[in-house]
Design a protein around this motif. Structure first.
Motif, mmCIF file in Angstrom:
data_model
loop_
_atom_site.group_PDB
_atom_site.id
_atom_site.type_symbol
_atom_site.label_atom_id
_atom_site.label_comp_id
_atom_site.label_asym_id
_atom_site.label_seq_id
_atom_site.Cartn_x
_atom_site.Cartn_y
_atom_site.Cartn_z
ATOM 1 N N TYR A 6 0.720 -1.264 0.107
ATOM 2 C CA TYR A 6 -0.048 -0.026 0.139
ATOM 3 C C TYR A 6 0.913 1.193 -0.051
ATOM 4 O O TYR A 6 0.664 2.097 -0.978
ATOM 5 N N TYR A 56 -8.145 5.356 -7.775
ATOM 6 C CA TYR A 56 -8.068 4.289 -6.729
ATOM 7 C C TYR A 56 -8.192 2.899 -7.072
ATOM 8 O O TYR A 56 -7.542 1.895 -6.521
ATOM 9 N N GLY A 57 -9.221 2.628 -7.974
ATOM 10 C CA GLY A 57 -9.466 1.290 -8.496
ATOM 11 C C GLY A 57 -7.985 0.695 -9.110
ATOM 12 O O GLY A 57 -7.724 -0.534 -8.929
ATOM 13 N N THR A 102 -5.183 -0.064 -6.601
ATOM 14 C CA THR A 102 -5.412 -1.154 -5.722
ATOM 15 C C THR A 102 -5.256 -2.491 -6.505
ATOM 16 O O THR A 102 -4.548 -3.475 -5.902
ATOM 17 N N LEU A 148 -10.714 -5.197 -1.512
ATOM 18 C CA LEU A 148 -10.256 -3.888 -1.446
ATOM 19 C C LEU A 148 -11.027 -2.890 -2.507
ATOM 20 O O LEU A 148 -11.087 -1.738 -2.426
ATOM 21 N N LEU A 149 -11.406 -3.504 -3.487
ATOM 22 C CA LEU A 149 -12.009 -2.608 -4.681
ATOM 23 C C LEU A 149 -13.319 -2.640 -4.315
ATOM 24 O O LEU A 149 -13.941 -1.477 -4.558
ATOM 25 N N GLN A 165 -14.314 0.657 -0.386
ATOM 26 C CA GLN A 165 -12.992 1.863 -0.226
ATOM 27 C C GLN A 165 -13.605 2.813 0.882
ATOM 28 O O GLN A 165 -14.563 3.026 1.102
ATOM 29 N N GLU A 177 -11.980 6.610 2.450
ATOM 30 C CA GLU A 177 -11.168 7.998 2.093
ATOM 31 C C GLU A 177 -9.632 8.187 2.551
ATOM 32 O O GLU A 177 -9.070 8.631 1.646
ATOM 33 N N ARG A 193 -7.432 3.247 5.226
ATOM 34 C CA ARG A 193 -7.054 2.311 4.267
ATOM 35 C C ARG A 193 -6.156 1.280 4.770
ATOM 36 O O ARG A 193 -6.325 0.269 4.675
#
Length: 304
Positions: free
Chosen positions: A118, A131-132, A135, A213-214, A217, A219, A224
């Motif tokens: 991460y 973000y996707g 990830t 994790l997808l 979500q 912020e 995270r």
């Protein structure tokens, strides 16, 4: 037709542990060439808790039990290869070391395989705003770290021999589950890959973590990190059920999803020699009547 035997095991120092039901046996090739074997019973730390047998929950507790038993059997094997002058650890020291090693191993695994990827992918946020996408890339980084770690440690002679014993373990189980008499010759020609292997479990953990994790979500960076740690029991529970399904199913989609784990097993298993296969056979025969199993599940008379 291949049929699951529900035998499990792992490679240990110069030997193999095989487990069936509540019994396990550790067989070790000593320096003088003799095969030492120790058989014990292990019911698990949580066996009395009925809810731990429920689907998607049992995987978490089975994973913890596997860690505890794995460390215990490694210590048993080490006791056979240490110098005769060295005294064995007493029971209290052994339990303390097992507990500390389990905790430290778990913390390191979370840090290296969940948190580090991460942080690495966060450095690319200016270049990859989605973000996707980040990830998914994070998931591949996680897998790359795992594969890189295996490649690195496999260069060590002791680890290479352990991987050879790991191959012998798989070959024995495959030999039995294909209805062949458990001989050195039959084991040698059996596959060293198996869909119920812990290596495949770890791949499922990494793959399923990408999906979850997808879907979930949050912020802030702190949340995270928290969600990656909090989801570990959920991921382990799902991965365990997928592993069990893979072990008993020849469905095309299940086999397809199992292939990456089998590919990685090519790194964590090596071809064993005949002496290692002999050790594996001894471990199996201590906890499992393969002849009765083959008579019951295959239209053959199992030989000696």
């Amino acid at each position: 037709m291949k049929k699951s035997s529900n035998i499990g095991g792992q490679a240990v120092l110069e030997g193999i542990m095989m487990k069936h039901g509540d019994e396990f046996a550790v067989a070790v090739r000593k320096a003088d060439g003799e095969i030492a074997v120790q058989k014990e019973e292990y019911k698990g730390k949580f066996s009395s808790w009925k809810f731990t047998k429920l689907p998607f929950i049992r995987g978490v507790f089975n994973f913890i039990d596997s860690l505890v038993l794995g460390i215990k059997t490694l210590m048993i094997s080490a006791s056979y290869i240490e110098d005769e002058e060295e005294e064995k650890l007493d029971e209290k020291k052994e339990k303390l070391i097992m507990t500390l090693t389990t905790i430290v191993s778990f913390v390191i695994a979370i840090g290296v395989f969940m948190i580090l990827p991460y942080f690495l992918i966060s450095l690319l946020k200016p270049l990859i705003p989605s973000y996707g996408v980040r990830t998914v890339i994070e998931g591949f980084i996680r897998i790359a770290i795992f594969v890189g770690y295996i490649l690195l440690v496999s260069r060590m002679e002791d680890i290479r021999r352990t991987f050879m014993y790991h191959g012998a373990e798989h070959k024995c189980i495959n030999c039995i589950e294909n209805g062949l008499p458990l001989t050195v010759e039959n084991v040698a020609k059996s596959s060293r890959q198996h869909k119920r292997c812990g290596t495949s479990f770890l791949f499922f953990v990494m793959a399923i973590s990408i999906i979850l994790l997808l879907l979930i979500q949050v912020e802030t960076p702190i949340l995270r990190i928290v969600i990656r740690i909090a989801l570990m029991p959920v991921i382990a529970g799902i991965s365990y059920e997928v592993l069990k399904l893979a072990g008993r199913s020849d469905n095309f989609l299940v086999n397809l999803f199992s292939k990456p784990g089998l590919w990685i097993q090519k790194l964590t298993t090596k071809e064993p020699d005949a002496s290692m296969i002999e050790v594996a056979i001894v471990a199996v025969e201590e906890v499992f009547d393969w002849r009765a199993y083959e008579r019951e599940n295959f239209d053959i008379q199992a030989g000696a």
